[in-house]
Motif scaffolding. Structure first.
Motif, short mmCIF file in Angstrom:
data_model
loop_
_atom_site.label_atom_id
_atom_site.label_comp_id
_atom_site.label_asym_id
_atom_site.label_seq_id
_atom_site.Cartn_x
_atom_site.Cartn_y
_atom_site.Cartn_z
N LEU A 190 40.59 44.00 30.47
CA LEU A 190 40.78 44.86 31.65
C LEU A 190 42.24 44.90 32.10
N VAL A 191 42.90 43.75 32.11
CA VAL A 191 44.29 43.76 32.58
C VAL A 191 45.25 44.30 31.51
N THR A 192 44.81 44.26 30.25
CA THR A 192 45.68 44.80 29.19
C THR A 192 45.90 46.30 29.39
N ILE A 193 44.88 46.99 29.90
CA ILE A 193 44.97 48.46 30.00
C ILE A 193 46.13 48.90 30.89
N PRO A 194 46.20 48.44 32.15
CA PRO A 194 47.35 48.87 32.96
C PRO A 194 48.69 48.37 32.42
N ILE A 195 48.70 47.17 31.83
CA ILE A 195 49.96 46.65 31.28
C ILE A 195 50.45 47.56 30.15
N LEU A 197 49.72 50.76 29.64
CA LEU A 197 50.14 52.07 30.16
C LEU A 197 51.51 51.96 30.82
N LEU A 198 51.69 50.90 31.60
CA LEU A 198 52.98 50.71 32.27
C LEU A 198 54.09 50.53 31.24
N TRP A 301 48.53 59.60 23.55
CA TRP A 301 47.30 59.27 24.29
C TRP A 301 46.18 58.81 23.38
N ILE A 308 43.09 50.67 23.02
CA ILE A 308 42.28 50.05 24.07
C ILE A 308 40.86 49.78 23.57
#
Ligand code: ZN
Length: 453
Positions: A190-195, A197-198, A301, A308
């Motif tokens: 779960l935390v990998t996703i925003p990391i 993308l950022l 994308w 992911i």
């Protein structure tokens, strides 16, 4: 990007991040190997004129020798990163490092900072000899023109970046393992996703300027941009000129390249200054068409989505593998093995998880590369269609561009098929040039895959 398997530029940070997560970290330097004294090419069967990509004899000999070096370095680097993690587990070096961090610091988080920072420094030192050999050959074969001082500076910057970002990420992951010992892999995912993308968002504006200089292409090559606008109009991409950049690659390399990077507000096309102005404009239009293809076909994308989805299963499987390894080998590795969950939550035990993810990364490299080659092929088709009606002969232009690219990077015209399958994230130049030579959907009044005319 248009080219080279050794330089997955538009995925650089994503790769760095993935490697941080997988504990590999070696390829972030993106060092290309370069040529050594050329071996005699006499044994090579080279069907005359049968191929679309050809090199003059002296360059062919160099390309063959250099490819061998690149392949050996690639494979050795991947294997060494696995062996290295295992070796330091087996000799209890990681648990020794953890014990040392505990002795010198009282706060748990501070021990973690020291442990993971030391982890990255040690890993970097271990991979330095191979990076050094790679740069040596890159200079020797005239691919790189970057002096050792500048090269070391880049290495140091990359290390600092990994120390800052990587240490934070591993601290977070390690905390998740402690907090949710049974379902930690899901939390990590779960935390990998925003990391992720950022990282992709910030790469072109935060990371890349640390290593290279960028300026709007229109500043230096206004006539070329006027030509590119024709491709932009045909593709309907609305890529404004201020999203097209020139990178001063010539300070470091003779290789040609262009790439798409960023997402949302940071999305852009970058053309190297070794490409714009050095090869005919028609070929730059083709390369730009290829990059536009990545843009239009949403390859960034799709790559993110694929990564992911894949990571969900990778983390899940690696959690199981790590638990098994701790049970089987943990005592010998000096880990606290009252149960596998508490062992993995320790700093040294967490390296077992990184080791498992590294193994998965190694095994999945050909899968990742197969997807990448598919996207690159699509972009080649798109690029050739995009310049139809703009250049006189799209087939000829594309073939010429591939020959220039192949020659600039000294790409082997006849790579071993297994090596291509395992290591290449672009189809070989030979495959690409051969395809371009025969791709003519407009014959007999037809049209291409992506354009109506
Ligand atoms: Zn590409």
């Amino acid at each position: 990007m248009i080219f080279v398997r050794h330089f997955a530029r538009h995925r650089l940070l994503a790769i760095c991040l993935a490697l941080l997560l997988t504990g590999l970290g070696v390829r972030c330097s993106a060092a290309q190997a370069a040529p050594a004294p050329a071996a005699a090419p006499t044994a090579i069967v080279h069907p005359a004129n049968a191929q679309a990509y050809n090199l003059p004899p002296d360059k062919l000999a160099k390309a063959i020798a250099l490819s061998r070096i690149r392949n050996i370095l690639d494979i050795a680097g991947s294997l060494w990163s696995l062996v290295f993690l295992w070796l330091l587990l087996a000799t209890r070096a990681w648990s020794g490092l953890e014990a040392w961090a505990k002795r010198i610091l009282s706060r748990h988080w501070a021990q973690g900072v020291v442990f993971f920072a030391a982890f990255f420094v040690i890993k970097r030192l271990a991979s330095m000899p191979l990076s050094w050999i790679g740069h040596h050959y890159s200079l020797a074969y005239g691919i790189s023109v970057q002096a050792w001082g500048g090269w070391l500076g880049d290495q140091a910057k990359a290390l600092v970046l990994i120390l800052v970002i990587g240490t934070l990420v591993l601290l977070l992951f390690n905390w998740i393992v402690r907090r949710w010992p049974r379902r930690y892999w899901f939390g990590m995912w779960l935390v990998t996703i925003p990391i992720l993308l950022l990282a992709i968002f910030a790469e072109p504006v935060v990371i890349e300027p640390l290593f290279d200089k960028f300026a709007p292409l229109a500043q230096s090559n206004p006539a070329l941009v006027a030509q590119l606008e024709k491709v932009v109009a045909r593709t309907g991409t609305n890529i404004p000129p201020d999203r097209i950049y020139l990178m001063k690659a010539s300070l470091k390399t003779n290789g040609l390249n262009a790439y798409v990077t960023g997402i949302g507000a940071t999305k852009r096309i970058v053309v190297w200054d070794t490409t714009a102005g050095r090869i005919p404009d028609d070929e730059v239009l083709f390369i730009f068409g290829h990059e536009s293809g990545h843009y239009v076909l949403h390859h960034i994308w799709k790559g993110v989505a694929g990564t992911i989805i894949a990571l969900f299963f990778v983390y899940w499987a690696c959690a199981a593998l790590a638990a098994w390894m701790v049970k089987r080998f943990g005592a010998g590795w000096g880990l606290p093995i009252t149960n596998s969950e508490s062992a993995l939550a320790s700093r040294a035990g967490f390296v077992v998880l990184l080791f498992a993810i590294s193994i998965a990364g190694f095994v999945l490299e050909p899968v990742d590369n197969a997807f990448s080659r598919h996207f690159e092929h699509q972009a080649d088709v798109y690029g050739q269609e995009a310049i139809h009606g703009i250049v006189a002969d799209p087939q000829k232009t594309a073939v010429a561009a591939f020959n220039d690219l192949g020659e600039a990077w000294l790409e082997d015209p006849n790579p071993n098929p297994f090596i291509e399958f395992w290591l290449y994230n672009h189809p070989s130049v030979q495959h690409r040039a051969n395809f371009a030579l025969h791709y003519d959907p407009w014959a007999n009044g037809g049209h291409g895959e992506f354009f109506k005319n």
